[in-house]
Design a protein around this motif. Structure first.
Motif, PDB file in Angstrom:
ATOM      1  N   ASN A   1       0.793  -1.230   0.000  1.00  0.00           N
ATOM      2  CA  ASN A   1       0.000   0.000   0.000  1.00  0.00           C
ATOM      3  C   ASN A   1       0.829   1.286   0.000  1.00  0.00           C
ATOM      4  N   PRO A   2       1.841   1.429   0.893  1.00  0.00           N
ATOM      5  CA  PRO A   2       2.625   2.684   0.871  1.00  0.00           C
ATOM      6  C   PRO A   2       3.383   2.889  -0.432  1.00  0.00           C
ATOM      7  N   MET A   3       3.659   1.805  -1.149  1.00  0.00           N
ATOM      8  CA  MET A   3       4.406   1.903  -2.401  1.00  0.00           C
ATOM      9  C   MET A   3       3.472   2.172  -3.587  1.00  0.00           C
ATOM     10  N   LEU A   4       2.316   1.488  -3.607  1.00  0.00           N
ATOM     11  CA  LEU A   4       1.424   1.573  -4.770  1.00  0.00           C
ATOM     12  C   LEU A   4       0.572   2.841  -4.778  1.00  0.00           C
ATOM     13  N   ASN A   5       0.114   3.280  -3.614  1.00  0.00           N
ATOM     14  CA  ASN A   5      -0.808   4.422  -3.579  1.00  0.00           C
ATOM     15  C   ASN A   5      -0.231   5.714  -4.163  1.00  0.00           C
ATOM     16  N   PRO A   6       1.016   6.098  -3.815  1.00  0.00           N
ATOM     17  CA  PRO A   6       1.575   7.300  -4.460  1.00  0.00           C
ATOM     18  C   PRO A   6       1.734   7.130  -5.963  1.00  0.00           C
ATOM     19  N   ILE A   7       2.061   5.902  -6.409  1.00  0.00           N
ATOM     20  CA  ILE A   7       2.204   5.647  -7.849  1.00  0.00           C
ATOM     21  C   ILE A   7       0.860   5.809  -8.550  1.00  0.00           C
ATOM     22  N   ILE A   8      -0.195   5.246  -7.953  1.00  0.00           N
ATOM     23  CA  ILE A   8      -1.539   5.332  -8.547  1.00  0.00           C
ATOM     24  C   ILE A   8      -1.989   6.787  -8.636  1.00  0.00           C
ATOM     25  N   TYR A   9      -1.836   7.527  -7.540  1.00  0.00           N
ATOM     26  CA  TYR A   9      -2.255   8.939  -7.548  1.00  0.00           C
ATOM     27  C   TYR A   9      -1.379   9.770  -8.471  1.00  0.00           C
ATOM     28  N   GLY A  10      -0.081   9.397  -8.576  1.00  0.00           N
ATOM     29  CA  GLY A  10       0.809  10.111  -9.487  1.00  0.00           C
ATOM     30  C   GLY A  10       0.432   9.908 -10.936  1.00  0.00           C
ATOM     31  N   ILE A  11      -0.004   8.682 -11.276  1.00  0.00           N
ATOM     32  CA  ILE A  11      -0.392   8.368 -12.655  1.00  0.00           C
ATOM     33  C   ILE A  11      -1.754   8.969 -12.995  1.00  0.00           C
ATOM     34  N   LYS A  12      -2.694   8.847 -12.051  1.00  0.00           N
ATOM     35  CA  LYS A  12      -4.075   9.236 -12.321  1.00  0.00           C
ATOM     36  C   LYS A  12      -4.365  10.723 -12.099  1.00  0.00           C
ATOM     37  N   THR A  13      -3.525  11.407 -11.333  1.00  0.00           N
ATOM     38  CA  THR A  13      -3.790  12.807 -10.998  1.00  0.00           C
ATOM     39  C   THR A  13      -2.747  13.690 -11.662  1.00  0.00           C
ATOM     40  N   LYS A  14      -3.158  14.418 -12.685  1.00  0.00           N
ATOM     41  CA  LYS A  14      -2.223  15.202 -13.502  1.00  0.00           C
ATOM     42  C   LYS A  14      -1.524  16.283 -12.678  1.00  0.00           C
ATOM     43  N   GLU A  15      -2.258  16.962 -11.814  1.00  0.00           N
ATOM     44  CA  GLU A  15      -1.679  18.070 -11.055  1.00  0.00           C
ATOM     45  C   GLU A  15      -0.552  17.582 -10.145  1.00  0.00           C
ATOM     46  N   LEU A  16      -0.780  16.474  -9.448  1.00  0.00           N
ATOM     47  CA  LEU A  16       0.256  15.921  -8.576  1.00  0.00           C
ATOM     48  C   LEU A  16       1.434  15.418  -9.398  1.00  0.00           C
ATOM     49  N   ARG A  17       1.137  14.766 -10.505  1.00  0.00           N
ATOM     50  CA  ARG A  17       2.201  14.241 -11.374  1.00  0.00           C
ATOM     51  C   ARG A  17       3.090  15.361 -11.888  1.00  0.00           C
ATOM     52  N   ASP A  18       2.481  16.458 -12.316  1.00  0.00           N
ATOM     53  CA  ASP A  18       3.260  17.586 -12.849  1.00  0.00           C
ATOM     54  C   ASP A  18       4.163  18.205 -11.780  1.00  0.00           C
ATOM     55  N   LYS A  19       3.641  18.346 -10.567  1.00  0.00           N
ATOM     56  CA  LYS A  19       4.434  18.944  -9.487  1.00  0.00           C
ATOM     57  C   LYS A  19       5.597  18.030  -9.089  1.00  0.00           C
ATOM     58  N   VAL A  20       5.339  16.718  -9.042  1.00  0.00           N
ATOM     59  CA  VAL A  20       6.405  15.769  -8.716  1.00  0.00           C
ATOM     60  C   VAL A  20       7.487  15.795  -9.785  1.00  0.00           C
ATOM     61  N   CYS A  21       7.074  15.808 -11.049  1.00  0.00           N
ATOM     62  CA  CYS A  21       8.037  15.856 -12.159  1.00  0.00           C
ATOM     63  C   CYS A  21       8.879  17.131 -12.105  1.00  0.00           C
ATOM     64  N   LYS A  22       8.246  18.231 -11.676  1.00  0.00           N
ATOM     65  CA  LYS A  22       8.973  19.512 -11.579  1.00  0.00           C
ATOM     66  C   LYS A  22      10.110  19.400 -10.580  1.00  0.00           C
ATOM     67  N   TYR A  23       9.836  18.779  -9.430  1.00  0.00           N
ATOM     68  CA  TYR A  23      10.875  18.659  -8.399  1.00  0.00           C
ATOM     69  C   TYR A  23      11.938  17.634  -8.790  1.00  0.00           C
ATOM     70  N   ILE A  24      11.524  16.580  -9.492  1.00  0.00           N
ATOM     71  CA  ILE A  24      12.494  15.575  -9.939  1.00  0.00           C
ATOM     72  C   ILE A  24      13.449  16.191 -10.951  1.00  0.00           C
ATOM     73  N   CYS A  25      12.901  17.017 -11.861  1.00  0.00           N
ATOM     74  CA  CYS A  25      13.748  17.678 -12.868  1.00  0.00           C
ATOM     75  C   CYS A  25      14.727  18.651 -12.214  1.00  0.00           C
ATOM     76  N   ARG A  26      14.295  19.321 -11.162  1.00  0.00           N
ATOM     77  CA  ARG A  26      15.189  20.241 -10.440  1.00  0.00           C
ATOM     78  C   ARG A  26      16.357  19.481  -9.805  1.00  0.00           C
ATOM     79  N   MET A  27      16.036  18.296  -9.284  1.00  0.00           N
ATOM     80  CA  MET A  27      17.078  17.477  -8.661  1.00  0.00           C
ATOM     81  C   MET A  27      18.082  16.930  -9.669  1.00  0.00           C
TER      82      MET A  27
END
Length: 312
Positions: free
Chosen positions: A286-312
């Motif tokens: 559950n702790p591993m799959l839930n963020p992945i599911i919300y990241g894939i299904k929720t565009k706003e969260l996915r975009d913000k996560v990608c922004k921080y990953i690109c900065r890193m």
């Protein structure tokens, strides 16, 4: 099991075997266990960090997701470090107090998780059926109050369980065929009558989880009715897409929870290590799959996560 010598341990302690029947493979089993746990910890930390930093994500859906992730990673943390100590260092002893504390904490977190999933269903109902009042109905203060209610309910329902166990006399053989202190696995170590324990845990499972499941079903029934009244097919799709992440998480969690909670009552013919592995998957995946599911299904969260990953 014959390899354990109970005289080496305090008689107030229990012995956790790990995964019964697969003791020789513990070092190999520890690899996916530790990987799942570390990945879940990293993904949970990333979701908490991104939601905390981004003001646009300070919405009920994402705040509830953070609460869900905190509860799930807390349950994993209560189990995995001790399991790895068993796998790597053969540290199988656990005191009665430690066992009851671990058991109580895991059960409290499970009940909180169920309540949060129910609240998330209500969140989706308000977002689709009453969008104009969404911001006024589900305020940050109200989400915080709901969190306190979830915690209070969990403690009130679960507190009797360790109290019931602590009154029981335990037999000389205190070997628990599990990697953590599961309630019924500990109860079966008792020489006394555990009928009350069985009845109460069934009462908790069917009262708490049946109540939550009913509320979730009602919420989605009202959502479907509201969506069917929308004339536009595109609007249908858009409305349902906002629910897909929660529905996916719900299906995974409920499936794993059913195996975890009901395995002791429908265990005939099932190998003991299958029970333990299924119970563990509930806390590991559950702790591993839930963020992945919300990241894939929720565009706003996915975009913000990608922004921080690109900065890193």
């Amino acid at each position: 099991m014959a390899a354990f010598n109970l005289s080496d341990y305090d008689h107030s302690s229990f012995i956790l075997t790990g995964i019964p029947g697969l003791e020789t493979a513990h070092s190999w089993i520890s690899i996916p266990f530790s990987m799942f746990y570390i990945l879940g910890l990293l993904l949970t930390s990333m979701v908490l960090f991104v939601v905390g930093k981004e003001q646009t994500l300070h919405e009920p859906m994402y705040l509830l997701l953070c609460m869900l992730e905190l509860t799930e990673i807390s349950a994993s943390t209560a189990i995995v470090p001790k399991a790895l100590c068993i796998f790597w260092f053969n540290l199988k002893s656990i005191t009665l107090g430690g066992c009851l504390t671990q058991m109580c904490f895991i059960q409290v977190v499970s009940v909180i998780q169920s309540a949060i999933l129910t609240t998330m269903a209500f969140d989706r109902y308000v977002a689709i059926c009453n969008p104009l009042r969404y911001a006024t109905i589900l305020t940050k203060a109200r989400i915080a109050k709901l969190g306190i209610v979830c915690l209070t309910r969990a403690v009130l329902f679960i507190l009797p369980l360790p109290l019931l166990l602590s009154r029981l006399p335990f037999c000389a053989s205190r070997i628990i065929p599990h990697m953590y202190c599961d309630h019924m696995a500990v109860a079966k170590m008792s020489c006394g009558d555990i009928t009350v324990d069985r009845i109460y845990i069934l009462f908790v499972v069917f009262t708490v989880f049946l109540f939550d499941t009913t509320l979730i079903a009602v919420s989605y029934g009202l959502i479907i009715r509201a969506v069917l009244r929308i004339p536009s097919e595109e609007a249908h799709q858009k409305a349902l897409n906002t629910c897909t992440a929660h529905i996916s998480v719900l299906l995974i969690t409920c499936t794993l929870a059913l195996f975890s909670h009901l395995k002791h009552w429908f265990s005939q013919g099932i190998t003991p290590y299958v029970h333990v592995i299924l119970s563990s998957l509930y806390f590991l995946l559950n702790p591993m799959l839930n963020p992945i599911i919300y990241g894939i299904k929720t565009k706003e969260l996915r975009d913000k996560v990608c922004k921080y990953i690109c900065r890193m």
